[in-house]
Design a protein around this motif. Sequence first.
Motif, PDB file in Angstrom:
ATOM      1  N   CYS A   6       7.106   6.893  -5.879  1.00 47.63           N
ATOM      2  CA  CYS A   6       6.204   8.182  -5.331  1.00 47.63           C
ATOM      3  C   CYS A   6       5.429   7.874  -4.444  1.00 47.63           C
ATOM      4  O   CYS A   6       4.608   6.831  -4.423  1.00 47.63           O
ATOM      5  CB  CYS A   6       5.641   8.783  -6.604  1.00 47.63           C
ATOM      6  N   ILE A   7       5.408   8.453  -3.231  1.00 50.43           N
ATOM      7  CA  ILE A   7       4.596   8.229  -2.167  1.00 50.43           C
ATOM      8  C   ILE A   7       3.102   8.280  -2.320  1.00 50.43           C
ATOM      9  O   ILE A   7       2.021   7.588  -1.939  1.00 50.43           O
ATOM     10  CB  ILE A   7       4.916   8.838  -0.966  1.00 50.43           C
ATOM     11  N   PHE A   8       2.626   8.949  -3.602  1.00 52.30           N
ATOM     12  CA  PHE A   8       1.243   9.210  -3.937  1.00 52.30           C
ATOM     13  C   PHE A   8       0.673   7.946  -4.549  1.00 52.30           C
ATOM     14  O   PHE A   8      -0.432   7.950  -4.626  1.00 52.30           O
ATOM     15  CB  PHE A   8       0.958  10.461  -4.937  1.00 52.30           C
ATOM     16  N   GLU A   9       1.500   7.117  -5.190  1.00 52.87           N
ATOM     17  CA  GLU A   9       1.061   5.794  -5.492  1.00 52.87           C
ATOM     18  C   GLU A   9       0.392   5.087  -4.229  1.00 52.87           C
ATOM     19  O   GLU A   9      -0.990   4.546  -4.456  1.00 52.87           O
ATOM     20  CB  GLU A   9       2.054   4.727  -5.928  1.00 52.87           C
ATOM     21  N   TYR A  10       0.563   5.314  -3.056  1.00 53.64           N
ATOM     22  CA  TYR A  10      -0.093   4.732  -1.988  1.00 53.64           C
ATOM     23  C   TYR A  10      -1.089   5.420  -1.620  1.00 53.64           C
ATOM     24  O   TYR A  10      -2.096   5.015  -0.904  1.00 53.64           O
ATOM     25  CB  TYR A  10       0.989   4.323  -1.005  1.00 53.64           C
ATOM     26  N   ILE A  11      -0.852   6.948  -1.353  1.00 56.31           N
ATOM     27  CA  ILE A  11      -1.964   7.845  -1.013  1.00 56.31           C
ATOM     28  C   ILE A  11      -3.250   7.780  -1.959  1.00 56.31           C
ATOM     29  O   ILE A  11      -4.377   7.732  -1.331  1.00 56.31           O
ATOM     30  CB  ILE A  11      -1.107   9.335  -0.751  1.00 56.31           C
ATOM     31  N   TYR A  12      -2.949   7.718  -3.332  1.00 52.58           N
ATOM     32  CA  TYR A  12      -4.166   8.120  -4.075  1.00 52.58           C
ATOM     33  C   TYR A  12      -4.272   7.331  -5.433  1.00 52.58           C
ATOM     34  O   TYR A  12      -5.195   6.800  -5.817  1.00 52.58           O
ATOM     35  CB  TYR A  12      -4.156   9.468  -4.489  1.00 52.58           C
ATOM     36  N   PHE A  13      -3.091   7.232  -6.264  1.00 53.82           N
ATOM     37  CA  PHE A  13      -2.987   6.954  -7.434  1.00 53.82           C
ATOM     38  C   PHE A  13      -3.412   5.526  -7.900  1.00 53.82           C
ATOM     39  O   PHE A  13      -4.198   5.124  -8.842  1.00 53.82           O
ATOM     40  CB  PHE A  13      -1.843   7.659  -8.340  1.00 53.82           C
ATOM     41  N   SER A  14      -2.664   4.661  -7.237  1.00 55.55           N
ATOM     42  CA  SER A  14      -3.019   2.940  -7.485  1.00 55.55           C
ATOM     43  C   SER A  14      -4.226   2.873  -7.081  1.00 55.55           C
ATOM     44  O   SER A  14      -5.060   3.123  -6.027  1.00 55.55           O
ATOM     45  CB  SER A  14      -1.893   2.177  -6.698  1.00 55.55           C
ATOM     46  N   ARG A  15      -4.727   1.933  -7.797  1.00 56.93           N
ATOM     47  CA  ARG A  15      -6.089   0.931  -7.331  1.00 56.93           C
ATOM     48  C   ARG A  15      -5.894   0.542  -6.141  1.00 56.93           C
ATOM     49  O   ARG A  15      -4.530   0.034  -5.639  1.00 56.93           O
ATOM     50  CB  ARG A  15      -6.344  -0.057  -8.316  1.00 56.93           C
ATOM     51  N   PRO A  16      -6.841   0.263  -5.180  1.00 59.96           N
ATOM     52  CA  PRO A  16      -6.704  -0.184  -3.924  1.00 59.96           C
ATOM     53  C   PRO A  16      -6.064  -1.723  -4.144  1.00 59.96           C
ATOM     54  O   PRO A  16      -5.492  -2.353  -2.899  1.00 59.96           O
ATOM     55  CB  PRO A  16      -8.069  -0.100  -3.244  1.00 59.96           C
ATOM     56  N   ASP A  17      -6.589  -2.503  -4.911  1.00 61.45           N
ATOM     57  CA  ASP A  17      -6.250  -3.875  -5.170  1.00 61.45           C
ATOM     58  C   ASP A  17      -4.771  -3.916  -5.780  1.00 61.45           C
ATOM     59  O   ASP A  17      -4.190  -5.154  -6.015  1.00 61.45           O
ATOM     60  CB  ASP A  17      -7.367  -4.499  -6.092  1.00 61.45           C
ATOM     61  N   SER A  18      -4.114  -2.833  -5.981  1.00 57.95           N
ATOM     62  CA  SER A  18      -2.570  -3.219  -6.513  1.00 57.95           C
ATOM     63  C   SER A  18      -1.635  -3.613  -5.422  1.00 57.95           C
ATOM     64  O   SER A  18      -1.733  -3.389  -4.179  1.00 57.95           O
ATOM     65  CB  SER A  18      -2.071  -1.507  -7.075  1.00 57.95           C
ATOM     66  N   ILE A  19      -0.643  -4.093  -5.961  1.00 58.26           N
ATOM     67  CA  ILE A  19       0.593  -4.439  -5.114  1.00 58.26           C
ATOM     68  C   ILE A  19       1.927  -3.553  -5.594  1.00 58.26           C
ATOM     69  O   ILE A  19       2.018  -3.637  -6.737  1.00 58.26           O
ATOM     70  CB  ILE A  19       0.897  -5.891  -5.286  1.00 58.26           C
ATOM     71  N   VAL A  20       2.125  -2.710  -4.637  1.00 58.68           N
ATOM     72  CA  VAL A  20       3.337  -1.568  -5.244  1.00 58.68           C
ATOM     73  C   VAL A  20       4.340  -1.687  -4.468  1.00 58.68           C
ATOM     74  O   VAL A  20       4.391  -2.058  -3.278  1.00 58.68           O
ATOM     75  CB  VAL A  20       2.867  -0.177  -5.431  1.00 58.68           C
ATOM     76  N   GLY A  21       5.566  -2.302  -4.981  1.00 58.51           N
ATOM     77  CA  GLY A  21       6.853  -2.355  -4.054  1.00 58.51           C
ATOM     78  C   GLY A  21       6.724  -3.372  -3.301  1.00 58.51           C
ATOM     79  O   GLY A  21       7.204  -3.527  -2.110  1.00 58.51           O
ATOM     80  N   GLY A  22       5.627  -4.470  -3.352  1.00 58.10           N
ATOM     81  CA  GLY A  22       5.586  -5.432  -2.585  1.00 58.10           C
ATOM     82  C   GLY A  22       4.498  -5.409  -1.440  1.00 58.10           C
ATOM     83  O   GLY A  22       4.259  -6.360  -0.644  1.00 58.10           O
ATOM     84  N   ARG A  23       3.962  -4.099  -1.332  1.00 56.32           N
ATOM     85  CA  ARG A  23       3.029  -3.629  -0.517  1.00 56.32           C
ATOM     86  C   ARG A  23       1.478  -3.753  -1.115  1.00 56.32           C
ATOM     87  O   ARG A  23       1.201  -3.336  -2.266  1.00 56.32           O
ATOM     88  CB  ARG A  23       3.177  -2.149  -0.068  1.00 56.32           C
ATOM     89  N   SER A  24       0.539  -4.404  -0.290  1.00 56.68           N
ATOM     90  CA  SER A  24      -0.651  -3.967  -0.778  1.00 56.68           C
ATOM     91  C   SER A  24      -1.289  -2.569  -0.485  1.00 56.68           C
ATOM     92  O   SER A  24      -1.294  -2.149   0.668  1.00 56.68           O
ATOM     93  CB  SER A  24      -1.738  -4.992   0.318  1.00 56.68           C
ATOM     94  N   VAL A  25      -1.726  -1.918  -1.413  1.00 58.16           N
ATOM     95  CA  VAL A  25      -2.028  -0.506  -1.260  1.00 58.16           C
ATOM     96  C   VAL A  25      -3.206  -0.694  -0.590  1.00 58.16           C
ATOM     97  O   VAL A  25      -3.360   0.292   0.433  1.00 58.16           O
ATOM     98  CB  VAL A  25      -2.245  -0.028  -2.917  1.00 58.16           C
ATOM     99  N   TYR A  26      -4.213  -1.364  -0.434  1.00 58.65           N
ATOM    100  CA  TYR A  26      -5.304  -1.381   0.344  1.00 58.65           C
ATOM    101  C   TYR A  26      -4.956  -1.338   1.795  1.00 58.65           C
ATOM    102  O   TYR A  26      -5.363  -0.687   2.656  1.00 58.65           O
ATOM    103  CB  TYR A  26      -6.392  -2.571  -0.081  1.00 58.65           C
ATOM    104  N   ASP A  27      -4.019  -2.169   2.084  1.00 59.72           N
ATOM    105  CA  ASP A  27      -3.523  -2.477   3.422  1.00 59.72           C
ATOM    106  C   ASP A  27      -2.864  -1.074   3.803  1.00 59.72           C
ATOM    107  O   ASP A  27      -2.858  -0.684   5.082  1.00 59.72           O
ATOM    108  CB  ASP A  27      -2.658  -3.806   3.697  1.00 59.72           C
ATOM    109  N   VAL A  28      -1.825  -0.516   3.016  1.00 60.79           N
ATOM    110  CA  VAL A  28      -1.344   0.645   3.340  1.00 60.79           C
ATOM    111  C   VAL A  28      -2.420   1.633   3.682  1.00 60.79           C
ATOM    112  O   VAL A  28      -2.059   2.408   4.945  1.00 60.79           O
ATOM    113  CB  VAL A  28      -0.338   0.985   2.267  1.00 60.79           C
ATOM    114  N   ARG A  29      -3.328   1.867   2.665  1.00 61.58           N
ATOM    115  CA  ARG A  29      -4.103   3.078   3.204  1.00 61.58           C
ATOM    116  C   ARG A  29      -4.920   2.769   4.462  1.00 61.58           C
ATOM    117  O   ARG A  29      -5.361   3.778   5.316  1.00 61.58           O
ATOM    118  CB  ARG A  29      -5.333   2.727   2.094  1.00 61.58           C
TER     119      ARG A  29
END
Length: 235
Positions: free
Chosen positions: A1-24
């Motif tokens: 779900c794209i909202f993992e990157y937009i809002y739901f995951s903590r910024p320090d998470s790695i989701v699908g090999g991507r840093s959520v912080y860097d994506v945001r």
Amino acid sequence: CIFEYIYFSRPDSIVGGRSVYDVRKAFGAQLARESHVEVDVVVPVPDSGVPAAIGYSQHSGVPFELGIIRNHYVGRTFIQPTQSVRELGVRMKHSANRAAIEGKRIILIDDSLVRGTTSKKIVRMMRDAGASEVHFRLASPPILYPDYYGIDLPDRGGLLAATHSLEEMREAIGADSLAFLSIDGMYRAMGEPGRDPANPKFADHCFTGVYPTHLTDQTQVEPQPRQLSLLAEAS
């Protein structure tokens, strides 16, 4: 779900090999490419808008300031059961940092816009604290459709973008300008060439109306011309 990157995951998470912080941060930088306006400071709507605001500031060269201070003892307002409780929560949750914004043209960065409750209150708060201009940018596309997989979003009638044009939304929240991240820009910020309609890499139905499964208890609704027009405006 794209909202993992937009809002739901903590910024320090790695989701699908991507840093959520860097994506945001990349979302924010892409926003600056697509819809920059001359301002004095970039102000995040804490806490979910902070990484995107950092990316916007770094790309645009406009200073980043904490113009809003969040009370961390108040929970998430968008999941409260009634509008009156949500509005009370917004007033308790955020306060203006007058020293950082008084007399300045500011651009507010938030992760998304659902009902517009928080956005409207924060724009008014910034004006009351002396901001000379208040511009608003969202680090995601307009939310036009509900989610049926666990995100607590209202039906379409409660989604501001589903019932208002871009100009109507700007007037509703009281901002001097309003812009959203484009869908293709969102994908590019994640390292993709854009959204492939035939093979989207993420569940993005809240923006497109294209659900990954058949909605057995709902009528499947194709994106309407007005919504497609709004997505084009936002890009």
